[in-house]
Each structure stands twice: as structure tokens, then as C-alpha cells.
Design an enzyme around this catalytic site. Structure first.
Site, short mmCIF file in Angstrom:
data_model
loop_
_atom_site.label_atom_id
_atom_site.label_comp_id
_atom_site.label_asym_id
_atom_site.label_seq_id
_atom_site.Cartn_x
_atom_site.Cartn_y
_atom_site.Cartn_z
N ARG A 273 -0.45 -10.75 10.11
CA ARG A 273 1.39 -9.84 11.30
C ARG A 273 2.27 -11.12 10.59
O ARG A 273 3.51 -11.60 10.59
CB ARG A 273 1.40 -10.05 12.28
N ASP B 142 -4.80 8.29 3.19
CA ASP B 142 -4.57 6.69 3.71
C ASP B 142 -5.43 6.22 5.13
O ASP B 142 -6.20 7.36 5.79
CB ASP B 142 -3.14 6.97 4.34
N GLU B 143 -5.44 5.38 5.46
CA GLU B 143 -6.27 4.33 5.84
C GLU B 143 -7.58 4.52 6.37
O GLU B 143 -7.84 5.01 7.63
CB GLU B 143 -5.45 4.30 8.01
N LYS C 1 0.69 -1.46 -0.03
CA LYS C 1 0.18 -0.16 0.10
C LYS C 1 0.45 1.73 -0.06
O LYS C 1 0.04 2.02 -0.86
CB LYS C 1 -0.80 0.05 1.10
N THR C 2 1.79 1.47 1.15
CA THR C 2 2.46 2.52 0.98
C THR C 2 3.27 2.72 -0.49
O THR C 2 3.34 3.75 -0.64
CB THR C 2 3.56 2.90 2.15
N GLN D 186 -9.49 -4.32 8.19
CA GLN D 186 -8.46 -3.63 9.10
C GLN D 186 -9.26 -2.91 10.59
O GLN D 186 -7.94 -2.27 10.31
CB GLN D 186 -7.35 -3.60 8.42
#
Length: 734
Positions: free
Chosen positions: A598, A216-217, A31-32, A247
């Protein structure tokens, strides 16, 4: 610029710069990298950095994004890459008068807010015991998130004694902030919306500047943040939001999952691009995580995939007890470390902070260094240290350090001057502060507000000290928690933080419970000695190669080669409250998905058939989420499935042994401690006559020989004659 290192979907998202765009970026999908390349691509296409706004949630994320953009395009100092609060604050500094503030307005932090509310309560004659500052501030914050001021709060709530008092404080709080030219954190966002609503020129200025907006998010945005972005994007409609509905794990903090789920409804022309290729985890882990989260109804359909190998099956271990579960995890880590893995490869992710205690103990016993991230070590937590300080005073009334720690915990109106005055009295008399406070003459010098509560605390500690040989350690603990007002203060604050603190205090009861079960002759002195030694052993070097312990909430955004997820039991994960609503269960399921994703190479799932929580031992039921995992992906112990003709998605209840009880809830903790304290006083019965047959929790059965107003003398079959205090001794007639 080159986009060769991006996959097809990432490149598509980077090049889609006009119009509204929803990028559904699954866990570990790059994503980043996609966002930073998209910003760089816009600049490469001739768009001025001045016209780009990128908003995220944390300073760390904003700093990382800016750094990576600068690596791609060089200096971008005139581009806004920042958090929501930083963005709004910069705007408000330019247009303060439009919302009734001076340019040099200040921001009140949490401590400032509490002090202000406490002062208002005092001036209005409202009890800060009945209306805790933390609770009132939580109500004010929730109201502001819904764009309601004090008047809006009063209009929305049913009028009664409680809401009237809160309104009075809320109203005065608003006026004081304005008078002091101050804002709190909620005001920063709310006042930015007010600015845009009141001043068309200010809104137009930023609409004309920011032709391209990225968020973002997006799944973590609340109502105010959603509204701000919608207003800013109204002119150009070039809005790109990035997030993952799977998420969204912060709804308890105000995040509204509907913002991302309804994006296409709010922006009908929007295009949606799914980033489903995962670069983090092996295939079996991704499939297992999907087999759980797909049971959520409120989600957008997507499934992560990877070019990596399938990986090993996911081991599941059903321990007999929670201690055995912790030992199993430590053994597995030790075994893999011996085979050459670095300890930094391992993470233990749990649902509640209180779970860390057993793992800290097991890792220490196996000689494995560890660190607790985004949280303190169990014995370093404030509430645990407070409890230990109370118990130290029962053992040692000369401990001035412990008294100074708890004399105003909970708040008893003892300011620094009052405390130093008591210290001076004690020094003159050559006594400890506890001994000085036990003298009525010294107590009489306390301010009126402090007198009653400090007197109650001193009497409680002294009584426990006098009776410590006649009480179990757990009885002393419950008495201290209840009669000093410590637990009630936490309950009254009614915050998420307070619930976690109560959780930890009741987990401390489990420590006592374990000690009482194993000790030959349990005493509070021996217990405190063992505890002090255990806490000292826990010291560690942060630079060491260490195992990482943290909650699943704290782990969001991180990754580890090997992840252990313990405590997969109904009532613990998912928690009890989740069973009250579909939305609550779905958020817990998303948290499970976050935890599982994770893991890069290995994921271990564990549970315990018997768990001691809050001093009670119960059989457990395997987690609903565990039953939802595709069984073809698991190895090790079998997950119990109740035979039924229903769905294959694993929603059965009940345990294989049939003894699983309704799990004990954290908020039952105070009720249980009160019940135990009343039971210690003979369930309210304090009248005993000579000849009465009685039973004591520690000494067993006996016969009353003497009784007066304050004490009762009993001849016990097991220990002979004992003189006990009425109202505290765990004594009842039989």
C-alpha cells in the site's frame, strides 16, 4: 484506438481477446486500466457490447469500471458490468419459475434472516441461548457455499444432538423462505447454478449472449462463483480472469485460492500474462514485500519491479512497550508533517481493530487529527459502548439511558413493550428503571422468558455497586462480562465478527489495566470519568486533513505515500491461529504483502518488546514476517535472528531476551475472565471462620473477625475493618 499509455505486457493482455486468458496483475500494476482498455479494444474490433460480460465483487468497483469504459467508448448501457450477485439476480428475475419462485420474490437481509431463525427456534422449542441465530446462519451459509441444502448438511455431518437441532432449523428455514417467496444472499448465487443445471435453455441463452467474459479479483471467488463462470464460458471459451494470488486475503470468507492457482489446469489452452511493472511503490518497498511473500509455497512465481528510484531504506523500530510504539508513530508523523507533508499522506495499518486504541490516543495527545476507515473509533464500537453502559450503572443506577442500552444485550427476551412497561412502573414510583427492576414486585411482571436473565443482570449490577469500593475496576469488569452473559453470547455466536468484538472487549481490559497501574487510588467512578473525557476529545472533522487508521484487510485496493505497519509480533501478526496450519500462515503472509504494497514512498515497520493485550502484559517475539524481510533493505533497530545452521529465510523463534511467552489468544479471554471471577470468590471457597488469615487482591492481608452466610468482616493491616460480600470478594485463605 490508442494503447500508447499502456506498457508492453498490458498491451499484450488487451489484444489477447480470443481463448482463455489469465492476467496475473500484481499490486499497483495498472489492473483496472488494463481491463477497461481490453473491453474498449474489443468494441473497437467490432465486438458488440451486448456480447460482453464483466463481473467484479463490489458495487464500487463495478461502477468505476463502467465509468472508465464509458470514458473510452461512450454509452455501454447494453453491456453487463456488474457484481456476481447483481448478475445472478437479473437472470433469476427472468427465469424464477424454473427454480420454484414467483417473479416478485424478495431478498432477505441479515436482519430478516435472524428474525426468521429466531422465530423457528421459538416454535421448535429449541433454546436460542444454546443455539444462537448467528451461529446457525453461519452453518447454513457455509453449507450453501458447498452446494448443500439441509439434507446435504445432515448427510455430511455426524449425527448428534447439536447437528439434529441445526438440521431441524435449517430444514424449516429453507421451507419458510420458499413459502415466503424469499431468498437470502447465498441463495442468489446458488439458485443461479440450480437454474443452469435444471434448464438447459436458460443456460444456452446466456452462453450464446456472452461470447466474452471477464472476471475481476478472481483470487477472491468461491466454489459457487467459480462454477457459475465455468458454466457460462463453456460454449465460447473466451474467458479472461484477472487477479493476484499474492493478494488472496479472504479465505476466511469463503474465497478459494485454488481457483486462480489451478486456472491453467481447468483451462489447459489458457495463456498467462504477468503484469509485473508496478506504478505505485519505490523499489525498496517492492523488494521487501517480495522477500516476505516468496516464502509461500502456494503461489505463482512473479516479482514486481518499477522504473522508480530505489527509495529510502525501510525504518524498523523495536519499542520497549506498545505505548512507546504508538508514541513513536505519532512523533514520526508529527515530524514529517512539520516538514510539509499533508496528514492525508499517512496511513497506520494494523492487523486487528483493537490495536487502533493506542494510536488514537497518541495521535490525540500530539494534536494530530485522524479518522478510522472501514471501522469505528475504538470508543464508538458497539461492544465497548455496551461495556461502558454496564459500568455506568454500577456507578450510577439512575442512568436510564445506559439501562435501555443493555437491558437486552445480550438478548433477554425484553421487547419494546416490556421495556416501556418497566419505564412506566419507574415513573409512577418516581424511581429509575434500575431501581424499579430491583423490586421483586416489578420483576414479577416480566414475561417468563425474560424474568431469570433480567433478574441475574440486575443482581450482578447491584452486587458490583455495593462492593465497588472493595473491588478493583478490572474485577468489576470481569464480573459484569461473565455474570451478565455478555461474553458467553459472543462466544456462542462463533462468528468472525464475534471474535473481533471479543478482541475489542479484552483490549478494553487493557485500558482498565493501564488506569489501575497509573492511578494513585483507582476507583470505578474516576475511571469512567476519565474515559468519558477521553471519548469526547476524540471528536473530529471529517473534512480535516487527517491521518488514516485502518486494518490491512480494509486497505486492499488503496495506496498512501507513507505507511506504518505496527504490531509485527508473533501471535499478533501473524495471529495465533496462523501457526495451526500452512494455509493459515500463507494467508497471513499474503496480508503482510498487501499491507506493505500500500506504501508508495515510505514504509515503517514497528513492534513492541512488551505488549499489554486483554489486560495481560507479556514479552513478545518479533514477527516471523519481520525476520523474512531482506535485512539489506532495513535500517534502524536490528531484527533478532536466532543463530542456527538452518535456512537463511528467517524462520527462527524466540526473542533476544529469552522471555517471550506463548501469546495470549482472544478466545482465552472468556476463560480468563471466568477464572478471575472465580478467583474473586476465593477460588470457589466461600467458607471463612473467625480467626482465618486471608488475603485480598486490593487490601492485602487481614484477619477474619466475623462471618455469616452472606458477608465476612475482615481486619486488614493496610485499611482497617472491611465488610465484604461472599461470592464476589477477591478473598482467599492463606
Amino acid at each position: 484506438m490508442s494503447l500508447e499509455n499502456l506498457n508492453d505486457k498490458q498491451q499484450e493482455a488487451v489484444k489477447q481477446i480470443e481463448g482463455s486468458l489469465l492476467i496475473l496483475a500484481g499490486a499497483g500494476s495498472g489492473k483496472t486500466s488494463t481491463m477497461t482498455h481490453r473491453i474498449a479494444y474489443m468494441v473497437d474490433q467490432g465486438i458488440s457490447p451486448y456480447n460482453i460480460l464483466a463481473v467484479t465483487f463490489t458495487n464500487k468497483a463495478a461502477s468505476e469500471m463502467r465509468s472508465r469504459v464509458e470514458d473510452l467508448i461512450g454509452d455501454c448501457s447494453n453491456m453487463w458490468i456488474m457484481t456476481f450477485h447483481a448478475m445472478c439476480l437479473r437472470m433469476l428475475r427472468i427465469f424464477p419459475e424454473q427454480i420454484g419462485y414467483q417473479p416478485n420474490f424478495v431478498i432477505y437481509d441479515t436482519s430478516d434472516q435472524k428474525t426468521l431463525v429466531r422465530n423457528i427456534l421459538k416454535e421448535k422449542g429449541i433454546s436460542d441461548r444454546e443455539f444462537k441465530p448467528q451461529y446457525i446462519l453461519a452453518v447454513i451459509s457455509k453449507s450453501k457455499e458447498k452446494e448443500k441444502d439441509a439434507e446435504g448438511y445432515r448427510a455430511a455431518e455426524e449425527e448428534n444432538y447439536k447437528t439434529k437441532a441445526i438440521y431441524t432449523v435449517f430444514k424449516e428455514y429453507e421451507e419458510r423462505l420458499k413459502k415466503n417467496n424469499a431468498m437470502d444472499f447465498d441463495d442468489i448465487l446458488l439458485n443461479a447454478v440450480k437454474l443452469f443445471e435444471r434448464d438447459e435453455a436458460a443456460l444456452l441463452k446466456y452462453q450464446q449472449r456472452f461470447h466474452y467474459i471477464m472476471v475481476d479479483e478472481y483470487q477472491d471467488t468461491n466454489h459457487i462463483q467459480y462454477k457459475l463462470i465455468k458454466m457460462l464460458a463453456e460454449s465460447h471459451h473466451n474467458l479472461c480472469v484477472v487477479g493476484d494470488d499474492d493478494q488472496c486475503i479472504y479465505e476466511w470468507r469463503g474465497a478459494d485460492i485454488r481457483n486462480i492457482l489451478d486456472f491453467e489446469k481447468d483451462f489447459p489452452e489458457a495463456k498467462t500474462i504477468k503484469l509485473e511493472q508496478n506504478y505505485r511503490s519505490v523499489d525498496n518497498i517492492l523488494k521487501a514485500a517480495h522477500s516476505v511473500v516468496r516464502n509461500n509455497r502456494s503461489r505463482k512465481e512473479k516479482q514486481l519491479w518499477t522504473n522508480k528510484e530505489c527509495g529510502e531504506k525501510i525504518p524498523y523500530y523495536r519499542a520497549d512497550t506498545d505505548k512507546e510504539e504508538a508514541d513513536y508513530v505519532a512523533r514520526q508523523i508529527g515530524y514529517m508533517a512539520d516538514k510539509g507533508r499533508s496528514l492525508n499522506d499517512f496511513a497506520i495499518l494494523y492487523r486487528t481493530n483493537a490495536q487502533s486504541r493506542l494510536f488514537e490516543g497518541s495521535l490525540s495527545q500530539h494534536g494530530l487529527p485522524y479518522r478510522v476507515l472501514s471501522g469505528q473509533r475504538y470508543y464508538d464500537r458497539k461492544e465497548v459502548k455496551d461495556a461502558m453502559a454496564y459500568m455506568r450503572l454500577v456507578v450510577n443506577p439512575l442512568d436510564d439511558l445506559s439501562l435501555r442500552r443493555i437491558i437486552n444485550e445480550p438478548k433477554r427476551g425484553m421487547g419494546d413493550k416490556s421495556v416501556e412497561k418497566i419505564a412506566a412502573f419507574a415513573e409512577i414510583r418516581d424511581q429509575s428503571m434500575m431501581e424499579a427492576l430491583s423490586d421483586p414486585e416489578v420483576l414479577d411482571t416480566l414475561p417468563g422468558r425474560a424474568y431469570d436473565s433480567v433478574k441475574e443482570m440486575v443482581e450482578c449490577i447491584n452486587l458490583c455497586r455495593q462492593e465497588k469500593d472493595n473491588l478493583r475496576v478490572s474485577d468489576i469488569y470481569d464480573t459484569l462480562l461473565v455474570k451478565t452473559g455478555y461474553m458467553k453470547a459472543l462466544e456462542d455466536s462463533n462468528t468472525v465478527e464475534a471474535e473481533a468484538r471479543m478482541d475489542n472487549l479484552m483490549e478494553f481490559k487493557s485500558v482498565i489495566y493501564d488506569y489501575e497501574k497509573d492511578a494513585e487510588n483507582p476507583t470505578v467512578e474516576e475511571f469512567m470519568e476519565q474515559l468519558t473525557l477521553a471519548a469526547e476529545v476524540d471528536n473530529y472533522d471529517e473534512d480535516q486533513d487527517t491521518v488514516t487508521l485502518m486494518t490491512m484487510h480494509s486497505a486492499k485496493g488503496l495506496e498512501f505515500p507513507v505507511v506504518f505497519m505496527p504490531g509485527l509480533e508473533d501471535g499478533l501478526f501473524p495471529g495465533n491461529k496462523a501457526f495451526d496450519s500452512v494455509a493459515g500462515m500463507e494467508e497471513e503472509r499474503r496480508l503482510c504483502y498487501v499491507g506493505m504494497t500500500r506504501a508508495k514512498e515510505l514504509l515503517y515497520l514497528t513492534s513492541a518488546a512488551v505488549r499489554t493485550r486483554y489486560g495481560r502484559t507479556d514479552y513478545t517475539r518479533e514477527s516471523q514476517f519481520l525476520r523474512e524481510v531482506d535485512k539489506k533493505l532495513l535500517t534502524g533497530d536490528a531484527v533478532f535472528e536466532k543463530k542456527s545452521g538452518g535456512t537463511s529465510l528467517g524462520v527462527s523463534t524466540g526473542s533476544m531476551d529469552g522471555y517471550a511467552k506463548e501469546p495470549y489468544k482472544p478466545y482465552d479471554a472468556l476463560k480468563y475472565a471466568r477464572m478471575n471471577t472465580r478467583a474473586n470468590a476465593g477460588t470457589g471457597e466461600t467458607e471463612f471462620a473467625v480467626g482465618d488469615k486471608v488475603e485480598h487482591k486490593k487490601f492485602g492481608q487481614g484477619l477474619v473477625i466475623e462471618a455469616d452466610d452472606k458477608t465476612v468482616k475482615v481486619a486488614f493491616d493496610s485499611v482497617g475493618m472491611k465488610k465484604l460480600a461472599k461470592g464476589l470478594a477477591p478473598l482467599k485463605k492463606i
